[in-house]
Design a protein around this motif. Structure first.
Motif, short mmCIF file in Angstrom:
data_model
loop_
_atom_site.label_atom_id
_atom_site.label_comp_id
_atom_site.label_asym_id
_atom_site.label_seq_id
_atom_site.Cartn_x
_atom_site.Cartn_y
_atom_site.Cartn_z
N GLY A 1 1.02 0.58 4.34
CA GLY A 1 -0.07 1.00 3.47
C GLY A 1 0.39 1.02 2.03
N SER A 2 -0.59 1.20 1.14
CA SER A 2 -0.28 1.20 -0.29
C SER A 2 -1.42 1.85 -1.06
CB SER A 2 -0.09 -0.24 -0.79
OG SER A 2 -1.34 -0.93 -0.83
N ASP B 1 -2.05 -1.85 9.59
CA ASP B 1 -2.33 -1.80 8.16
C ASP B 1 -3.41 -0.75 7.93
OD1 ASP B 1 -2.99 -2.16 5.50
OD2 ASP B 1 -3.15 -4.34 5.64
N VAL B 2 -3.02 0.36 7.30
CA VAL B 2 -3.97 1.45 7.06
C VAL B 2 -4.75 1.25 5.77
CG1 VAL B 2 -2.60 3.09 8.40
CG2 VAL B 2 -2.29 2.95 5.90
N GLY B 3 -4.43 0.19 5.03
CA GLY B 3 -5.17 -0.13 3.81
C GLY B 3 -4.36 0.14 2.57
N LYS C 1 2.46 -4.78 -0.65
CA LYS C 1 2.09 -4.51 0.75
C LYS C 1 1.65 -5.80 1.44
CE LYS C 1 -2.01 -3.24 1.90
NZ LYS C 1 -3.04 -3.40 2.93
N LEU D 1 5.58 1.75 2.84
CA LEU D 1 4.53 2.15 1.91
C LEU D 1 4.88 1.67 0.50
CD1 LEU D 1 4.12 5.83 3.13
CD2 LEU D 1 2.56 3.92 3.56
N GLN E 1 -2.11 8.49 6.20
CA GLN E 1 -2.49 7.79 7.43
C GLN E 1 -1.29 7.10 8.07
OE1 GLN E 1 -5.92 5.19 7.01
NE2 GLN E 1 -6.86 6.63 5.58
N ALA E 2 -0.52 6.38 7.27
CA ALA E 2 0.65 5.68 7.81
C ALA E 2 1.69 6.67 8.31
CB ALA E 2 1.24 4.76 6.75
N TYR F 1 -3.80 6.78 1.96
CA TYR F 1 -3.15 5.73 2.75
C TYR F 1 -1.75 6.13 3.19
CZ TYR F 1 -7.23 3.44 1.02
OH TYR F 1 -8.53 3.15 0.75
#
Length: 154
Positions: free
Chosen positions: A6-7, A31-33, A15, A63, A48-49, A45
Motif C-alpha cells: 500500500g501507499s 494491494d490495499v490501494g 508501490k 508500504l 489496512q496493510a 492504507y
C-alpha cells in the motif's frame, strides 16, 4: 509469500513498481490501494496493510509514502507489526535479522525504483536470526499485547 502492499499518493509510483516486480517473482500480493496517484491520507492504507500482517493474513508488508516515515508510524501502531523505514538494503537486512521486522516502508520521494528493489529483495530473503534477538522481539510484543509471532530462523 503473501505480501500486503500500500501507499499514499506520494508513494504511489513506487508501490506500483514494487508490485510489478513482486508479482513477476511469483509473490501473492494484496494491494490495499490507492488505485491512482490522487491525493489520499496515508493512515488509511498503511493501517489496512498492517492489519493484514498483524492478523497473519499476509506474511509481510511493503508500504510507501513521501518519506516512508508516516506509513511506518501507522504500521507500528498495529499489534504484531514491526515496521522499519529502510533507506538501504543493509538496514532492511538488519531489521529482519535482529528485529524480525515484518513490514518495510519506503520513501517515494527519495528512492529510485532500483534502490527500492534492492531494499525489498533483501528484506524478503533475510531470515530472522532468533537466539538473543528472539528474547528482544518477545519484549517488543509484550508492549503491544501481541502474541509472539517471530519468524522461524532459516
Amino acid at each position: 509469500m503473501v505480501i500486503a502492499i500500500g501507499s499514499d499518493h506520494a508513494g504511489f509510483h513506487l508501490k506500483e513498481h514494487v508490485k510489478r516486480v513482486l508479482a513477476s517473482e511469483g509473490h501473492e500480493l494484496i494491494d490495499v490501494g490507492p488505485e491512482s496517484p490522487e491525493s489520499v491520507d496515508y493512515p488509511t492504507y498503511a493501517e489496512q496493510a498492517a492489519r493484514l500482517v498483524g492478523s497473519g493474513e499476509a506474511a509481510r508488508a511493503v508500504l510507501a509514502c513521501g518519506s516512508g516515515v508516516g506509513v511506518a508510524i501507522v504500521a507500528n501502531k498495529v499489534s504484531g507489526v514491526r515496521a522499519v523505514n529502510a533507506h538501504d538494503p543493509g538496514e532492511a537486512e538488519m531489521a529482519r535479522r535482529h528485529n524480525d521486522a515484518n513490514t518495510v516502508t519506503l520513501s517515494g520521494a527519495r528512492l529510485a525504483p532500483v534502490e527500492a528493489d534492492a531494499i525489498v529483495e533483501r528484506f524478503l530473503v533475510t531470515a530472522f536470526e532468533g537466539g538473543r534477538h528472539a528474547r528482544r522481539v518477545s519484549q517488543i510484543s509484550e508492549l503491544d499485547g501481541s502474541a509472539v509471532q517471530a519468524s522461524v530462523p532459516g
